[in-house]
Every structure is written in C-alpha cells, then in structure tokens.
Design an enzyme around this catalytic site. Structure first.
Site, PDB file in Angstrom:
ATOM      1  N   GLU A 110      23.315 -15.836 -11.746  1.00 30.38           N
ATOM      2  CA  GLU A 110      22.489 -14.822 -12.426  1.00 30.38           C
ATOM      3  C   GLU A 110      23.157 -13.453 -12.458  1.00 30.38           C
ATOM      4  O   GLU A 110      23.094 -12.747 -13.440  1.00 30.38           O
ATOM      5  CB  GLU A 110      21.154 -14.646 -11.680  1.00 30.38           C
ATOM      6  CG  GLU A 110      20.103 -15.677 -11.964  1.00 30.38           C
ATOM      7  CD  GLU A 110      18.779 -15.313 -11.315  1.00 30.38           C
ATOM      8  OE1 GLU A 110      18.711 -15.278 -10.072  1.00 30.38           O
ATOM      9  OE2 GLU A 110      17.817 -15.058 -12.045  1.00 30.38           O
ATOM     10  N   ARG A 158       5.358   0.189  -6.046  1.00 27.43           N
ATOM     11  CA  ARG A 158       5.230  -0.694  -4.888  1.00 27.43           C
ATOM     12  C   ARG A 158       4.200  -1.802  -5.134  1.00 27.43           C
ATOM     13  O   ARG A 158       4.133  -2.765  -4.377  1.00 27.43           O
ATOM     14  CB  ARG A 158       4.802   0.112  -3.662  1.00 27.43           C
ATOM     15  CG  ARG A 158       5.821   1.161  -3.241  1.00 27.43           C
ATOM     16  CD  ARG A 158       5.178   2.200  -2.363  1.00 27.43           C
ATOM     17  NE  ARG A 158       4.709   1.638  -1.121  1.00 27.43           N
ATOM     18  CZ  ARG A 158       5.402   1.595   0.001  1.00 27.43           C
ATOM     19  NH1 ARG A 158       6.612   2.102   0.020  1.00 27.43           N
ATOM     20  NH2 ARG A 158       4.914   1.080   1.090  1.00 27.43           N
ATOM     21  N   CYS A 177       0.821  -1.213   0.000  1.00 26.48           N
ATOM     22  CA  CYS A 177       0.000   0.000   0.000  1.00 26.48           C
ATOM     23  C   CYS A 177       0.859   1.268   0.000  1.00 26.48           C
ATOM     24  O   CYS A 177       1.993   1.270   0.462  1.00 26.48           O
ATOM     25  CB  CYS A 177      -0.885   0.036   1.232  1.00 26.48           C
ATOM     26  SG  CYS A 177      -1.908  -1.411   1.395  1.00 26.48           S
ATOM     27  N   HIS A 202      29.954 -38.712  -5.292  1.00 30.33           N
ATOM     28  CA  HIS A 202      29.588 -39.550  -6.446  1.00 30.33           C
ATOM     29  C   HIS A 202      30.015 -38.911  -7.767  1.00 30.33           C
ATOM     30  O   HIS A 202      29.469 -39.235  -8.818  1.00 30.33           O
ATOM     31  CB  HIS A 202      28.082 -39.822  -6.434  1.00 30.33           C
ATOM     32  CG  HIS A 202      27.657 -40.609  -5.239  1.00 30.33           C
ATOM     33  ND1 HIS A 202      27.968 -41.938  -5.064  1.00 30.33           N
ATOM     34  CD2 HIS A 202      27.002 -40.244  -4.110  1.00 30.33           C
ATOM     35  CE1 HIS A 202      27.502 -42.361  -3.907  1.00 30.33           C
ATOM     36  NE2 HIS A 202      26.918 -41.346  -3.295  1.00 30.33           N
ATOM     37  N   GLU A 250      19.393 -22.485  -4.766  1.00 28.81           N
ATOM     38  CA  GLU A 250      18.993 -21.083  -4.883  1.00 28.81           C
ATOM     39  C   GLU A 250      20.214 -20.166  -4.737  1.00 28.81           C
ATOM     40  O   GLU A 250      20.358 -19.179  -5.461  1.00 28.81           O
ATOM     41  CB  GLU A 250      17.914 -20.772  -3.824  1.00 28.81           C
ATOM     42  CG  GLU A 250      17.442 -19.339  -3.759  1.00 28.81           C
ATOM     43  CD  GLU A 250      16.882 -18.791  -5.072  1.00 28.81           C
ATOM     44  OE1 GLU A 250      16.659 -19.551  -6.011  1.00 28.81           O
ATOM     45  OE2 GLU A 250      16.700 -17.566  -5.141  1.00 28.81           O
ATOM     46  N   TRP A 279      -2.910  -2.655  -1.609  1.00 28.38           N
ATOM     47  CA  TRP A 279      -2.499  -4.021  -1.962  1.00 28.38           C
ATOM     48  C   TRP A 279      -3.272  -4.906  -0.993  1.00 28.38           C
ATOM     49  O   TRP A 279      -2.995  -4.921   0.198  1.00 28.38           O
ATOM     50  CB  TRP A 279      -0.987  -4.156  -1.776  1.00 28.38           C
ATOM     51  CG  TRP A 279      -0.439  -5.517  -2.058  1.00 28.38           C
ATOM     52  CD1 TRP A 279      -0.536  -6.636  -1.278  1.00 28.38           C
ATOM     53  CD2 TRP A 279       0.335  -5.921  -3.184  1.00 28.38           C
ATOM     54  NE1 TRP A 279       0.104  -7.700  -1.855  1.00 28.38           N
ATOM     55  CE2 TRP A 279       0.649  -7.293  -3.016  1.00 28.38           C
ATOM     56  CE3 TRP A 279       0.786  -5.249  -4.336  1.00 28.38           C
ATOM     57  CZ2 TRP A 279       1.404  -8.008  -3.950  1.00 28.38           C
ATOM     58  CZ3 TRP A 279       1.547  -5.975  -5.247  1.00 28.38           C
ATOM     59  CH2 TRP A 279       1.849  -7.341  -5.065  1.00 28.38           C
ATOM     60  N   LYS A 292      21.400 -17.603  -7.616  1.00 30.82           N
ATOM     61  CA  LYS A 292      21.583 -16.165  -7.374  1.00 30.82           C
ATOM     62  C   LYS A 292      22.952 -15.742  -7.869  1.00 30.82           C
ATOM     63  O   LYS A 292      23.100 -14.742  -8.563  1.00 30.82           O
ATOM     64  CB  LYS A 292      21.502 -15.811  -5.876  1.00 30.82           C
ATOM     65  CG  LYS A 292      20.145 -15.815  -5.230  1.00 30.82           C
ATOM     66  CD  LYS A 292      19.231 -14.720  -5.668  1.00 30.82           C
ATOM     67  CE  LYS A 292      18.501 -15.028  -6.929  1.00 30.82           C
ATOM     68  NZ  LYS A 292      17.343 -15.863  -6.919  1.00 30.82           N
ATOM     69  N   ASN A 314      -1.932   2.330   6.025  1.00 35.80           N
ATOM     70  CA  ASN A 314      -1.041   1.239   5.619  1.00 35.80           C
ATOM     71  C   ASN A 314      -0.761   0.404   6.846  1.00 35.80           C
ATOM     72  O   ASN A 314      -0.614   0.954   7.943  1.00 35.80           O
ATOM     73  CB  ASN A 314       0.315   1.782   5.136  1.00 35.80           C
ATOM     74  CG  ASN A 314       0.224   2.356   3.751  1.00 35.80           C
ATOM     75  OD1 ASN A 314      -0.824   2.338   3.123  1.00 35.80           O
ATOM     76  ND2 ASN A 314       1.346   2.894   3.282  1.00 35.80           N
ATOM     77  N   GLY A 315      -0.596  -0.900   6.669  1.00 35.30           N
ATOM     78  CA  GLY A 315      -0.279  -1.760   7.805  1.00 35.30           C
ATOM     79  C   GLY A 315      -1.472  -2.626   8.150  1.00 35.30           C
ATOM     80  O   GLY A 315      -2.371  -2.829   7.342  1.00 35.30           O
ATOM     81  N   LYS A 340      12.801 -10.220 -16.092  1.00 32.37           N
ATOM     82  CA  LYS A 340      12.158 -10.451 -14.795  1.00 32.37           C
ATOM     83  C   LYS A 340      11.071 -11.507 -14.920  1.00 32.37           C
ATOM     84  O   LYS A 340      10.919 -12.352 -14.059  1.00 32.37           O
ATOM     85  CB  LYS A 340      11.581  -9.122 -14.275  1.00 32.37           C
ATOM     86  CG  LYS A 340      10.878  -9.230 -12.935  1.00 32.37           C
ATOM     87  CD  LYS A 340      11.866  -9.551 -11.821  1.00 32.37           C
ATOM     88  CE  LYS A 340      11.185  -9.879 -10.515  1.00 32.37           C
ATOM     89  NZ  LYS A 340      12.050 -10.642  -9.603  1.00 32.37           N
TER      90      LYS A 340
HETATM   91  C1  AGP Z   1      14.992 -15.758 -10.088  1.00 31.32           C
HETATM   92  O1  AGP Z   1      16.058 -15.068  -9.568  1.00 31.32           O
HETATM   93  C2  AGP Z   1      14.883 -15.770 -11.534  1.00 31.32           C
HETATM   94  N1  AGP Z   1      14.920 -14.473 -12.087  1.00 31.32           N
HETATM   95  C3  AGP Z   1      13.986 -16.788 -12.184  1.00 31.32           C
HETATM   96  O2  AGP Z   1      14.548 -18.041 -11.939  1.00 31.32           O
HETATM   97  C4  AGP Z   1      12.498 -16.845 -11.792  1.00 31.32           C
HETATM   98  O3  AGP Z   1      12.370 -17.316 -10.491  1.00 31.32           O
HETATM   99  C5  AGP Z   1      11.746 -17.746 -12.776  1.00 31.32           C
HETATM  100  O4  AGP Z   1      11.824 -17.193 -14.066  1.00 31.32           O
HETATM  101  C6  AGP Z   1      10.310 -17.973 -12.395  1.00 31.32           C
HETATM  102  O5  AGP Z   1       9.595 -16.788 -12.335  1.00 31.32           O
HETATM  103  P1  AGP Z   1       8.199 -16.703 -11.629  1.00 31.32           P
HETATM  104  O6  AGP Z   1       8.411 -17.004 -10.184  1.00 31.32           O
HETATM  105  O7  AGP Z   1       7.723 -15.291 -11.868  1.00 31.32           O
HETATM  106  O8  AGP Z   1       7.310 -17.718 -12.267  1.00 31.32           O
END
Ligand code: AGP
Length: 604
Positions: free
Chosen positions: A487, A27, A2, A503, A480, A75, A484, A99-100, A599
């Site tokens: 990427e 936001r 929000c 292995h 993960e 939101w 990170k 907000n909150g 994204k």
């Molecule tokens: C995460 O850092 C990535 N940019 C990417 O793996 C992302 O998680 C993936 O494309 C899935 O996206 P979503 O969660 O919007 O479906």
C-alpha cells in the site's frame, strides 16, 4: 477519542471553547458539551453528534466578562452517546469533564447512591463531581476537597472541574491521559488534551505529568505532585503549526497511530475484563442462541483481522467458523443458514462491499454482529449487535491501530463465546485474560526497536518482491504485513502460509527475493523454521522476526520473549508495520496518502 478544553479569562469564553473543541474533532467523538461559570452562575449546553449541533444550541448564548469554562468531546465508552451521558457532568453546584476511565467508579457510585445521590448518566465520570461535592462538605476549601477526590480515584484521567464555591478557579488533575495548560501576557489560562486548541492563544505551555493536580486562577497556576508537594510549571514553546501539532511530532499519522496502539488497546480492553470472564455489556447473550457457525466477512485489513479470528474461534470457542471476502461473497449466490451468526468487520463501517453483505445476511434472516470503529456508521446502525473497537479516529490510509484493536476484540470475543459454550475451562480463560492485559505492554514501540528497523529498511528498497510468511494466525499477519508494504511502498509483496511455499512460490527464490519470516516461539516453531531453511537453502534473502535467534537469516529482528503466541503476534505486528513505514519513507512516499487509495471505499 475524547477531547478536553478549558478557559479562564475575560474574552469570549463560548467561542474559545467551541473553537478549541473543533480543533479536537479529528480525534473522533459522538457528543459534545460546554459549561461556563460567569458571575456565579452556570450555563451549560450539550448535544449529540457533530459540533454544529452544539453550535446551534448555543447560538443565542453569549459570554460577556470574566468566566471559567470547560468543554468536552465524548467518544462513548461507558454508556451510549446520549445527551445525558455527554460531558460536562453536573453535581449540585459544580461541573466536571474527564478523559480516561475511572476504574473504581462502580464502588464509588454504590456508596454515593447509598448516601442519597441521584445519578443522571451511565458514565464513570459522573462519580467525580458527586464525590467532590461530598468531600466539599467536610473539607475546609474546594481545593482540599478536590485533592481528596483525586486521591480516591483509580484509573486513567485528565479532569477539569469548576465549582460555584470558588467561581474564579478551574481545578485540574492528570493521570494517564494527556493534558496541558498554557498562559499568555494577558494572564488568560487555556487547557486542552492536546496542543492544537492552544495554538494562536499561547506561545508557551506546561505539559502536566502523571500525578499532577492543582488549580488556576487569574493570577496563578498552582501545580502539586502526587504527594501534594507544590511544584513549578515547566513551560516549553508551543509549535504554531496545527498539522504538525495534530501529528504530535511524528512524521506521519501512520507513525503516530503505530505508537498509539498501546493506549488504544488499553481502551479496547477497558471495562471488558474481569478476572475470570469477558464482559461485553453491548451483547445480549441470546445473540448466540441456536448458533452453530460464525461467518466472518470483511475487506482488506479487516479481512486479515477476521482471518486471525477464524483460528481463535475454532481453537477456543470450538465453533465452526468460515471466512468471506466481501466483494466475492456478494456475487456468488452463497448458501446462508439461520444457525449462522454473520459477523462483519470494518474500521469505517461504510465499506460498500461489506455493507452489502450485511444487508444480504439481514435479508436472509441471519443474526448479525458488526465489529466496528465508528459508532453510528451505516453498519453499526444496520447490524443487530455491535462491538466498538475504540481505536479512535484513524487518519493514515494504511490501517494499523484499527487492525490491532480488531484482533484484540476478536481474542476477547473468542473467550466470551468459549465461556458460553463451555469449551475452555475456567482456569484457561483466566490465564488468557491475564495475557490480554499484557498486550498494551507488548505493543509499546521502543526507541531501540524503531532504530533497528530504520537501519534495516535501507536493505529492502529494491528486489523483485517480498514474501511475508507465517503459519496459523501468523499467516493473516503475514498477509497484513504484505498489504501494508504494498500500500505505501508500491513494492510487490505477498503473504503466504509458510508451509505452502514449497508448492510453487519457492521457484521464485533467489537473493533478490526478500522473505520476511514470522517465527513465533510458541506456535509450530520447528515446522516454520524448516520452511525458512528451505528458502535459505535456495539463497532467498531472509529477514526473520522471532524471539529466538536464527543463524540462517540474513537479518534478524528480535522481539521480546513472550508467554504466549498471541503476544508474539502483537509484537510482530509492530515490526511489520514499522518495516513498511520505514521502507516507504526511505522511498520518499507520502505514507498517509498513498497513491490510488482512499481511506474508506464506499463504492464498488
Ligand atoms: C488497510 O490498510 C486498507 N486501507 C484497506 O484494506 C481497508 O482495510 C479496507 O478497505 C476495509 O476498510 P474498512 O475496515 O473500513 O471496512
């Protein structure tokens, strides 16, 4: 999440409010509204969806002279994104934006309804305006009634209120949600929940502290602390750079989003925990009728969150759980049986591969659930049921806070299903709920931790690769961590189950192979430790992340002592996120917009 704006002055109030809300669009929100008190009369407008809808509704409305106006982007948390639930909320002669979360709203609402008050919305916010008007009847002034109202609220809030009984005033209060006020030579007063709406209007602003409340008029900004003692406004210069204002002083959105995790996880938990059970108002319990298996399907980071969930569902909910990479699932003629709940996980709700698997599951007649961060996204609209993760808009391409809230939702959901299936006893569910409440504290980034990782990062800028290793839920966290790092740093990194290194991959071990080892105290510590020792014996360079000191490591990042492995998970998550961030910044990369990545991947 929000956003709030407020304006008191003689300029074009409508435009100032709408422009201010536009600055807060980043936001994320699902509805918006404004209320303006001019010449003793209110005008108000609300619209669901984007701000253009509100602009459209207000196109014939004009403000001409001195006015007090408040505006809000919402939101949804309590109640769906509808016009009635959008702010500002109306009493008999007052409007409020907030907000909150007001935690004691249910009790206040019950008492107000008993007093004969009619509520129009499902929100927690609406109690504020009715409680204020109730107090107004017994208090000498509107300010006294406002102060009394604020003292009766529990929870987190930033509040603006305007009332006909003092038409040249805006009342404000702040506790736990950000808000600032600015003024200028013309004596105008501007409010907002973050800097950007004030840029260009004010040079100096006062950031309210928790407990502050008071009012502004054309001539005064009166601020009082928690104890009702008057205090001076403390003005500081407002940065005039909008992009950096949106980043709140952080170097990158990703960094800001790492720091936001404590707050957004609080939002994720809000209203969903009671002492002995998990509450998902959005889920009809019949969703789980006849279900013998959960199938989780996602891409990238969301897939890693799903993998963590697969451990939790089998361990706590005692339900068979399988896991699918969406881009694989859609082309491999999968067998889908109707006793399977098909769960897709997506930050955006638009990822093409995941969306397609959801369509396949629907077509096969399976019940479907989406765990998503974006309301009204394609997946939310398509699935039978939805749980929103409430991470707020995530700008960094490398997902951080979305992952944190996804895992939080899954932990809650595993307990929710455990309760339905009687697979955990009540005491254990209550214990886990108390652990869930601890997550926001464990993900707070301390200066000490950030500095330590910043210094450490300079030793990890080269080498022929990284292995992130962990067992159980720490394996998806290792995946993960590696994702990170690759990427945003463009260094090669892999996530591996600790016990699997011998292995094959251990053949790569040498001083130029960096191993980032996740060693939780409360889950398979001895086993994981032996795996790290095997690598250490082969001279791999090792960075251990653990609460327990480890003398065979080249580097050691100490997390705090936790009561449970899941809290260690969240502490280590912060470390791997910061490590990737700092390595990448040292390499000179644009962390928010890494090369070749988008994204939201809406194509195959
Ligand atoms: C995460 O850092 C990535 N940019 C990417 O793996 C992302 O998680 C993936 O494309 C899935 O996206 P979503 O969660 O919007 O479906």
């Amino acid at each position: 999440m929000c956003g709030i704006v407020g304006y008191l002055g003689e300029k074009n109030t409508k435009k100032i409010l709408l422009d201010g809300l536009k600055e807060l669009e980043y936001r994320g929100y699902d509805s918006a509204g404004i209320a303006v008190l001019e010449n003793g009369n209110f005008s108000y407008y609300k619209a669901v969806g984007k701000l253009v809808n509100l602009e459209d509704k207000t196109k014939d409305y004009e403000t001409k002279g001195f006015a007090a106006g408040i505006g809000h982007t919402r939101w949804a948390t309590h109640g769906k994104p509808t016009e009635l639930n959008a702010h500002p909320h109306l009493g008999e002669s007052s409007y409020v934006v907030h907000n909150g979360i007001i935690e004691n709203y249910a009790n206040l609402k019950k008492e107000l309804i008993a007093d004969g008050v009619t509520f129009l919305s499902q929100t927690d916010t609406e109690v504020i305006v009715h409680q204020f008007e109730k107090n107004l009847k017994s208090c000498a002034t509107a300010f006294e009634a406002f102060g009394k109202t604020i003292s009766e609220l529990d929870g987190a809030y930033a509040v603006l209120l305007v009332t006909k009984s003092e038409a040249d005033t805006i009342f404000f209060a702040k506790h736990g949600s950000p808000m600032l006020v600015g003024t200028n030579k013309e004596g105008e007063k501007y409010f907002a929940s973050s800097d950007t709406p004030l840029i260009g209007h004010c040079q100096d602003v006062n950031y309210f502290e928790d407990g502050d409340f008071g009012y502004v008029t054309a001539n005064d900004i009166a601020i009082f602390n928690n104890d009702g003692v008057k205090k001076e406004a403390v003005f500081s210069a407002l940065s005039q750079n909008k992009l950096s204002a949106q980043k709140d002083g952080y170097r990158f959105f990703m960094e800001k989003e790492i720091y936001e995790q404590s707050d957004v996880i609080s939002d994720t938990l809000m209203g969903r925990l009671s002492d002995e059970k998990i509450i998902f108002d959005e889920l009809d319990k019949s969703l789980f009728d006849g279900i013998n298996e959960i199938k989780l399907c996602a891409c990238g980071t969301s897939y890693h969150a799903a993998m963590s969930a697969s451990y939790l569902f089998e361990r706590y909910s005692k339900i068979r759980t399988s896991l699918e990479i969406a881009s694989e699932f859609r082309y491999r003629s999968p067998i889908m049986s109707k006793d399977t709940l098909f769960v897709v996980i997506s930050q955006s709700g638009e990822t093409a591969d995941t969306l397609e698997t959801l369509k396949m599951a629907k077509k096969a007649g399976l019940k479907t659930l989406v765990i998503c961060n974006v309301d009204n996204s394609s997946m939310v609209r398509l699935a039978d049921a939805c749980i929103l993760t409430r991470a707020g808009i995530e700008k960094g391409v490398a997902s951080t806070k979305a992952f944190a809230t996804q895992v939080t939702v899954f932990w809650m959901l595993s307990l929710f299903v455990a309760k339905l299936r009687n697979s955990l006893d009540t005491n254990e569910i209550a214990r886990q709920i108390s652990l869930l409440r601890e997550i926001p504290t464990h993900v707070k980034v301390t200066d000490e931790m950030h500095e330590r990782i910043k210094r450490l990062s300079k030793r990890y800028l080269h080498g022929h690769g990284f292995f992130f290793i962990g067992r159980d839920v720490f394996f998806p966290l290792a995946l993960e961590g590696a994702l990170k790092l690759k990427e945003i740093s463009y260094l090669h990194a892999e996530g591996y189950p600790s016990g699997e290194m011998k292995h094959g991959p251990i053949a790569l071990a040498d001083p130029e192979l960096f191993t980032i080892a996740l060693l939780p105290e409360h889950l398979h510590y001895e086993k994981s430790k032996s795996n790290v020792e095997e690598l250490s014996a082969r001279d791999s360079t090792i960075c251990v992340i653990s609460a327990i000191e480890f003398d065979k490591a080249d580097d050691f990042v100490q997390i705090s002592t936790c009561q449970d492995y899941m809290l260690e998970f969240f502490e280590m998550m912060i470390v791997v996120q910061l490590l990737s961030l700092e390595i990448s910044i040292r390499l000179g990369n644009d962390v928010d917009m890494p090369r070749n990545l988008a994204k939201s991947v809406t194509v195959e």
